[in-house]
Design an enzyme around this catalytic site. Sequence first.
Site, PDB file in Angstrom:
ATOM      1  N   GLY A 173       9.767  -6.368   3.849  1.00  0.00           N
ATOM      2  CA  GLY A 173      11.019  -6.902   4.535  1.00  0.00           C
ATOM      3  C   GLY A 173      11.105  -8.410   4.357  1.00  0.00           C
ATOM      4  O   GLY A 173      10.156  -8.919   4.151  1.00  0.00           O
ATOM      5  N   LYS A 232      -1.817  -6.450  -5.838  1.00  0.00           N
ATOM      6  CA  LYS A 232      -2.163  -7.333  -4.499  1.00  0.00           C
ATOM      7  C   LYS A 232      -3.786  -7.570  -4.748  1.00  0.00           C
ATOM      8  O   LYS A 232      -4.340  -8.325  -4.322  1.00  0.00           O
ATOM      9  CB  LYS A 232      -1.938  -6.590  -3.427  1.00  0.00           C
ATOM     10  CG  LYS A 232      -0.240  -6.743  -3.218  1.00  0.00           C
ATOM     11  CD  LYS A 232       0.124  -5.643  -2.358  1.00  0.00           C
ATOM     12  CE  LYS A 232       1.745  -6.056  -2.001  1.00  0.00           C
ATOM     13  NZ  LYS A 232       2.467  -4.855  -1.176  1.00  0.00           N
TER      14      LYS A 232
END
Lengths: 336, 336
Positions: free
Chosen positions: A316, A220
């Site tokens: 999620g 990231k």
Amino acid sequence: MRSFKVAIVGFGSVGQGVAKVIASRNGIFDEAHAEFKIVAITDSKGAVLDPKGIDISSALKQKREGTLKRVSMSSLDVVKNVDYDILVEVTPTDARTGEPGLSYIIEALSRGKHVVTSNKGPLANQYKMLLGLSKENNVKLLFEATAGGAMPVFNLARTPLAGNKIKSIMGIFNGTCNYILTRMITEELPYDMVLSEAKELGYAEADPTYDVEGIDTALKLVILANAVFGMDVKLDDVDIVGISSITLDALKLASDDGYVVKLIGEVRPNGEESILRVSPRLVPKTHPLAVQGTLNAALMQTELAGDIMVIGKGAGSIETASAILSDMMYIASSKD
Amino acid sequence: MRSFKVAIVGFGSVGQGVAKVIASRNGIFDEAHAEFKIVAITDSKGAVLDPKGIDISSALKQKREGTLKRVSMSSLDVVKNVDYDILVEVTPTDARTGEPGLSYIIEALSRGKHVVTSNKGPLANQYKMLLGLSKENNVKLLFEATAGGAMPVFNLARTPLAGNKIKSIMGIFNGTCNYILTRMITEELPYDMVLSEAKELGYAEADPTYDVEGIDTALKLVILANAVFGMDVKLDDVDIVGISSITLDALKLASDDGYVVKLIGEVRPNGEESILRVSPRLVPKTHPLAVQGTLNAALMQTELAGDIMVIGKGAGSIETASAILSDMMYIASSKD
């Protein structure tokens, strides 16, 4: 009303989330005066195609029963040949090669199609080349979902902070590590026990290496470094220390002094002196970065606006789908 | 490269901040391929005009020595007659009437000029009318600086969260109150003493009513309610309780139970049951909203992405100028 034909490659939880939201509530896109029609969905084994718009519930049913129908076309064939406007590339991440997502993205951009992806591998490996390809073909390559799921880091850097130089970004970009570190100190449990528990609860993978050794955070960080700061770095350029050797005693000592320990990713461009590192660091308990549980947080040091922080759910499937939809809306509302 | 002529009305600390940044580093706008040229600056007494671009350092010097040169034109004359593309309206806020900013904004929009403002009064009083006027004239009315200075709330709602329904917004929108409440409990000092100290440090006005009685927070809430949720509410519709009767004992009791007390503004649209209130509320110490000092924080409950929070400096002339610049960049990068 502009209509966009969408091809979804990868039909795991994120791909399914995107399909569900598009199917169930197209009305939410009214604001962008846009309509999204899913014309292709593929997974590693099969595909569903319909230029008039796929019946999503039928595709989801096939998936529940195994995989999508086997067809003569591979995912790559679909990316190369089907008529679509936006490729939603949500295949699994391979940190080292970026494949198979990398090939799909290259093909789509080369064909002049917009690409929205949640896949860290291709961007961490080949950001510069992919950006060049998107510019050459005058299409967008968007990837809000890659760094912190629902936490809108790139979006924030792209529009609200435009014109206001960002000096550095540091934050918590991995919910699994944050969950483990939070739980260890609040429940006074050792690392191994909390890790087992996290696996049972689905907060950690069966093989948690990718998360706990800091690789996910580092990927990231590489994407942030390249996309926000225009650096040209790869995974190997990141100094990485994970959380697997952190002891409860260390957390307790920190706590007694008013600190929590967090796995922090930091990127601070500065030529030869640039910082690009992932490591467990002490954060004062009262500092806004000291978020708990599975939350992600990013702190941007800016020249004019001081420190700006954003906190959100990092993982999620629906949250990630939400980030993908936000990128699709951005494409729909852009004038070019 | 598109060039925008800018008129700044109001030359206090924010107006001066905007002028300084534009003058000193026009290069930061390269990304938007835009150039901003300040052609008019007015304050309550005088004005400086130059269609070729104002010498900012000379205007700042005049201001340091008193006010801008008296000219035969009033601020309203300038807004009505000068040739500009963007009006930067940064006059002082009048909570009840919105004047004089309201008249300036109406005139500019009616002339088909974009408006960027940090002035809460006009928006809290006449949002719907002003929005209509901007749409009618096909220009933008932007006001990121009105709710939380450098904290990009509207921007976040406008783009990154587009397509993802926001259900409610609650947060800390007043740095003065947050400073007082934080300082009271960390130093165990009574309200009056901390307020005096805040005045000395410039964190509170000589007459702090507007901040400590929750009016400032309520104005921001009204703007959020109207702009983000399409409500049609005014200051009188907000239930307001300030912090002036909070005792140190109350804060200590809360602290013993693991809470801090924060002045929270909350808007939650729900027809007749809508919530629109400002009140001191208990926040768990470990909750991300429990930010300290003069920080502002906003928590957005969203349908798909869960809770997203943004934290930033709520006040300060450079931070507010930064929000105004961000809005100007947005205008410059828009295609219409």
